[in-house]
Write a protein that holds these residues in place. Structure first.
Motif, PDB file in Angstrom:
ATOM      1  N   ALA A 167     -39.476   1.950  77.587  1.00 17.44           N
ATOM      2  CA  ALA A 167     -40.185   0.720  77.211  1.00 17.44           C
ATOM      3  C   ALA A 167     -40.999   1.015  75.956  1.00 17.44           C
ATOM      4  CB  ALA A 167     -41.106   0.236  78.335  1.00 17.44           C
ATOM      5  N   GLU A 168     -40.899   0.103  74.983  1.00 16.72           N
ATOM      6  CA  GLU A 168     -41.636   0.332  73.734  1.00 16.72           C
ATOM      7  C   GLU A 168     -43.131   0.119  73.945  1.00 16.72           C
ATOM      8  OE1 GLU A 168     -40.058  -2.468  70.929  1.00 16.72           O
ATOM      9  OE2 GLU A 168     -40.597  -4.188  72.153  1.00 16.72           O
ATOM     10  N   GLY A 169     -43.899   0.778  73.118  1.00 18.56           N
ATOM     11  CA  GLY A 169     -45.347   0.617  73.161  1.00 18.56           C
ATOM     12  C   GLY A 169     -45.824  -0.181  71.952  1.00 18.56           C
ATOM     13  N   TRP A 170     -47.088  -0.613  72.008  1.00 20.48           N
ATOM     14  CA  TRP A 170     -47.643  -1.429  70.924  1.00 20.48           C
ATOM     15  C   TRP A 170     -49.044  -0.933  70.580  1.00 20.48           C
ATOM     16  CZ3 TRP A 170     -44.880  -5.197  68.391  1.00 20.48           C
ATOM     17  CH2 TRP A 170     -43.644  -5.514  68.949  1.00 20.48           C
ATOM     18  N   LEU A 171     -49.327  -0.941  69.290  1.00 25.13           N
ATOM     19  CA  LEU A 171     -50.653  -0.529  68.828  1.00 25.13           C
ATOM     20  C   LEU A 171     -51.178  -1.509  67.786  1.00 25.13           C
ATOM     21  CD1 LEU A 171     -50.051   0.805  65.786  1.00 25.13           C
ATOM     22  CD2 LEU A 171     -49.318   2.723  67.153  1.00 25.13           C
ATOM     23  N   ASP A 173     -37.253 -11.278  71.346  1.00 28.49           N
ATOM     24  CA  ASP A 173     -37.600 -11.236  69.920  1.00 28.49           C
ATOM     25  C   ASP A 173     -38.763 -12.179  69.610  1.00 28.49           C
ATOM     26  OD1 ASP A 173     -35.624  -9.378  69.489  1.00 28.49           O
ATOM     27  OD2 ASP A 173     -34.156 -10.828  68.743  1.00 28.49           O
ATOM     28  N   THR A 174     -38.819 -13.300  70.302  1.00 30.10           N
ATOM     29  CA  THR A 174     -39.938 -14.229  70.129  1.00 30.10           C
ATOM     30  C   THR A 174     -41.243 -13.578  70.584  1.00 30.10           C
ATOM     31  OG1 THR A 174     -38.465 -16.117  70.480  1.00 30.10           O
ATOM     32  CG2 THR A 174     -40.836 -16.514  70.737  1.00 30.10           C
ATOM     33  N   VAL A 175     -41.186 -12.843  71.694  1.00 30.25           N
ATOM     34  CA  VAL A 175     -42.370 -12.131  72.176  1.00 30.25           C
ATOM     35  C   VAL A 175     -42.812 -11.087  71.152  1.00 30.25           C
ATOM     36  CG1 VAL A 175     -43.232 -10.560  73.952  1.00 30.25           C
ATOM     37  CG2 VAL A 175     -41.885 -12.560  74.619  1.00 30.25           C
ATOM     38  N   ALA A 176     -41.849 -10.371  70.556  1.00 37.52           N
ATOM     39  CA  ALA A 176     -42.185  -9.373  69.533  1.00 37.52           C
ATOM     40  C   ALA A 176     -42.872 -10.037  68.340  1.00 37.52           C
ATOM     41  CB  ALA A 176     -40.930  -8.629  69.086  1.00 37.52           C
ATOM     42  N   THR A 177     -42.389 -11.214  67.967  1.00 36.82           N
ATOM     43  CA  THR A 177     -43.014 -11.953  66.858  1.00 36.82           C
ATOM     44  C   THR A 177     -44.446 -12.334  67.213  1.00 36.82           C
ATOM     45  OG1 THR A 177     -40.855 -12.823  66.197  1.00 36.82           O
ATOM     46  CG2 THR A 177     -42.805 -13.979  65.369  1.00 36.82           C
ATOM     47  N   LEU A 178     -44.669 -12.739  68.474  1.00 39.60           N
ATOM     48  CA  LEU A 178     -46.029 -13.061  68.920  1.00 39.60           C
ATOM     49  C   LEU A 178     -46.938 -11.833  68.848  1.00 39.60           C
ATOM     50  CD1 LEU A 178     -45.323 -15.295  72.060  1.00 39.60           C
ATOM     51  CD2 LEU A 178     -46.439 -16.016  69.948  1.00 39.60           C
ATOM     52  N   LEU A 179     -46.422 -10.697  69.292  1.00 42.89           N
ATOM     53  CA  LEU A 179     -47.213  -9.462  69.255  1.00 42.89           C
ATOM     54  C   LEU A 179     -47.557  -9.081  67.815  1.00 42.89           C
ATOM     55  CD1 LEU A 179     -45.312  -7.494  72.023  1.00 42.89           C
ATOM     56  CD2 LEU A 179     -47.740  -8.063  72.065  1.00 42.89           C
ATOM     57  N   LEU A 222     -53.480  -8.864  77.087  1.00 47.12           N
ATOM     58  CA  LEU A 222     -52.454  -9.749  76.545  1.00 47.12           C
ATOM     59  C   LEU A 222     -51.264  -8.944  76.035  1.00 47.12           C
ATOM     60  CD1 LEU A 222     -51.481 -12.544  75.521  1.00 47.12           C
ATOM     61  CD2 LEU A 222     -52.755 -12.070  73.405  1.00 47.12           C
ATOM     62  N   VAL A 223     -51.536  -7.880  75.296  1.00 46.97           N
ATOM     63  CA  VAL A 223     -50.460  -7.065  74.735  1.00 46.97           C
ATOM     64  C   VAL A 223     -49.676  -6.390  75.852  1.00 46.97           C
ATOM     65  CG1 VAL A 223     -49.956  -5.035  73.315  1.00 46.97           C
ATOM     66  CG2 VAL A 223     -51.629  -6.724  72.524  1.00 46.97           C
ATOM     67  N   VAL A 224     -50.376  -5.853  76.841  1.00 41.47           N
ATOM     68  CA  VAL A 224     -49.690  -5.192  77.960  1.00 41.47           C
ATOM     69  C   VAL A 224     -48.777  -6.195  78.665  1.00 41.47           C
ATOM     70  CG1 VAL A 224     -50.035  -4.159  80.237  1.00 41.47           C
ATOM     71  CG2 VAL A 224     -51.429  -3.402  78.305  1.00 41.47           C
ATOM     72  N   GLY A 225     -49.281  -7.396  78.903  1.00 39.01           N
ATOM     73  CA  GLY A 225     -48.473  -8.417  79.576  1.00 39.01           C
ATOM     74  C   GLY A 225     -47.258  -8.836  78.758  1.00 39.01           C
ATOM     75  N   LEU A 226     -47.469  -9.044  77.451  1.00 41.76           N
ATOM     76  CA  LEU A 226     -46.347  -9.435  76.593  1.00 41.76           C
ATOM     77  C   LEU A 226     -45.337  -8.300  76.450  1.00 41.76           C
ATOM     78  CD1 LEU A 226     -48.200 -11.452  73.799  1.00 41.76           C
ATOM     79  CD2 LEU A 226     -46.625 -12.352  75.530  1.00 41.76           C
ATOM     80  N   ALA A 227     -45.815  -7.078  76.372  1.00 48.70           N
ATOM     81  CA  ALA A 227     -44.901  -5.935  76.257  1.00 48.70           C
ATOM     82  C   ALA A 227     -44.052  -5.803  77.518  1.00 48.70           C
ATOM     83  CB  ALA A 227     -45.697  -4.656  76.004  1.00 48.70           C
ATOM     84  N   LYS A 228     -44.667  -6.027  78.672  1.00 53.21           N
ATOM     85  CA  LYS A 228     -43.923  -5.958  79.934  1.00 53.21           C
ATOM     86  C   LYS A 228     -42.875  -7.069  79.984  1.00 53.21           C
ATOM     87  CE  LYS A 228     -44.496  -5.985  84.929  1.00 53.21           C
ATOM     88  NZ  LYS A 228     -45.398  -6.191  86.054  1.00 53.21           N
ATOM     89  N   CYS A 288     -50.259  -6.530  65.914  1.00 52.83           N
ATOM     90  CA  CYS A 288     -49.737  -5.326  66.566  1.00 52.83           C
ATOM     91  C   CYS A 288     -48.426  -4.902  65.922  1.00 52.83           C
ATOM     92  CB  CYS A 288     -49.500  -5.588  68.055  1.00 52.83           C
ATOM     93  SG  CYS A 288     -51.002  -6.012  68.952  1.00 52.83           S
ATOM     94  N   GLU A 289     -48.081  -3.649  66.149  1.00 51.93           N
ATOM     95  CA  GLU A 289     -46.779  -3.133  65.734  1.00 51.93           C
ATOM     96  C   GLU A 289     -46.313  -2.127  66.773  1.00 51.93           C
ATOM     97  OE1 GLU A 289     -48.047   0.468  62.699  1.00 51.93           O
ATOM     98  OE2 GLU A 289     -47.679  -1.529  61.877  1.00 51.93           O
TER      99      GLU A 289
END
Length: 197
Positions: free
Chosen positions: A157-161, A109-115, A85-91, A120-121
């Motif tokens: 591309a930003e990453g998420w953890l 920005d909406t996707v970032a809020t979902l993540l 899910l995170v990989v898909g949203l990040a893409k 995640c950050e």
């Protein structure tokens, strides 16, 4: 109760009179014996309490160990389900940001809020940082001077953890500098060798 012994009177009647009180040495010995008995009982009680405390601590350690194992399994399962899910949203966010329109940026920005709502950050990475293979992946390597070898030249591309566990779910994509000394053939190296620097 005091000791008594029988005595015969002048008229032949039998009476009783109290036995003589024990001497101070006998009383002291009696106190010492009772004190020793109490000390033995207290020592035995102390041993039993210590043994019970040791058993209780062992039980607590087993419970804590099992709790840690359950938490680790829960985190692993959560990460396994969350990663796609995170990989898909990040893409999706990267693609929206690439369009560079107000609407696309709003949705990004909406996707970032979902993540962030998923716990995640963003991965902290900036130009000039040393390449970190645990949190970044090389998009491409470019020739550079020796001072920039193995360093991030661009974040594509930003990453998420995971915010709590720190586990990287989607690595940041970066451009890394690769310096090849003049006496080596620049065509022989693999572009991703920079991440070993």
């Amino acid at each position: 109760m005091g000791h008594e012994h029988a005595t015969a009177g002048a008229d032949g009647t039998v009476g009783t009179e109290p036995a003589p009180a024990p001497g101070p040495d006998a009383l002291l010995q009696r106190v010492l014996d009772e004190t020793a008995a109490l000390r033995t009982q207290l020592a035995d009680l102390d041993r039993r309490l210590q043994a019970e405390q040791a058993r209780a601590e062992a039980r607590e350690q087993v419970i804590a160990h099992q709790r840690d194992e359950l938490d680790a399994l829960r985190d692993e399962r959560r990460g396994r389900h969350l990663r796609p899910l995170v990989v898909g949203l990040a893409k999706l966010r990267s693609e929206l940001l690439a369009e560079d329109t107000d609407t696309a940026v709003h949705y990004a920005d909406t996707v970032a809020t979902l993540l962030e709502g998923c716990g995640c950050e963003p991965v902290a990475v900036a130009v000039g940082d040393v390449f970190d293979p645990a949190a970044q992946r090389v998009r491409r390597a470019v020739a550079c001077g020796p001072d920039q070898h193995g360093r991030v030249l661009e974040v594509t591309a930003e990453g998420w953890l995971e915010r709590d566990g720190g586990r990287v779910l989607a690595p940041a994509a970066v451009v890394v500098g690769r310096h090849t000394p003049a006496d080596q053939d620049e065509e022989t190296g693999h572009p991703e060798e920079a991440h070993h620097a």
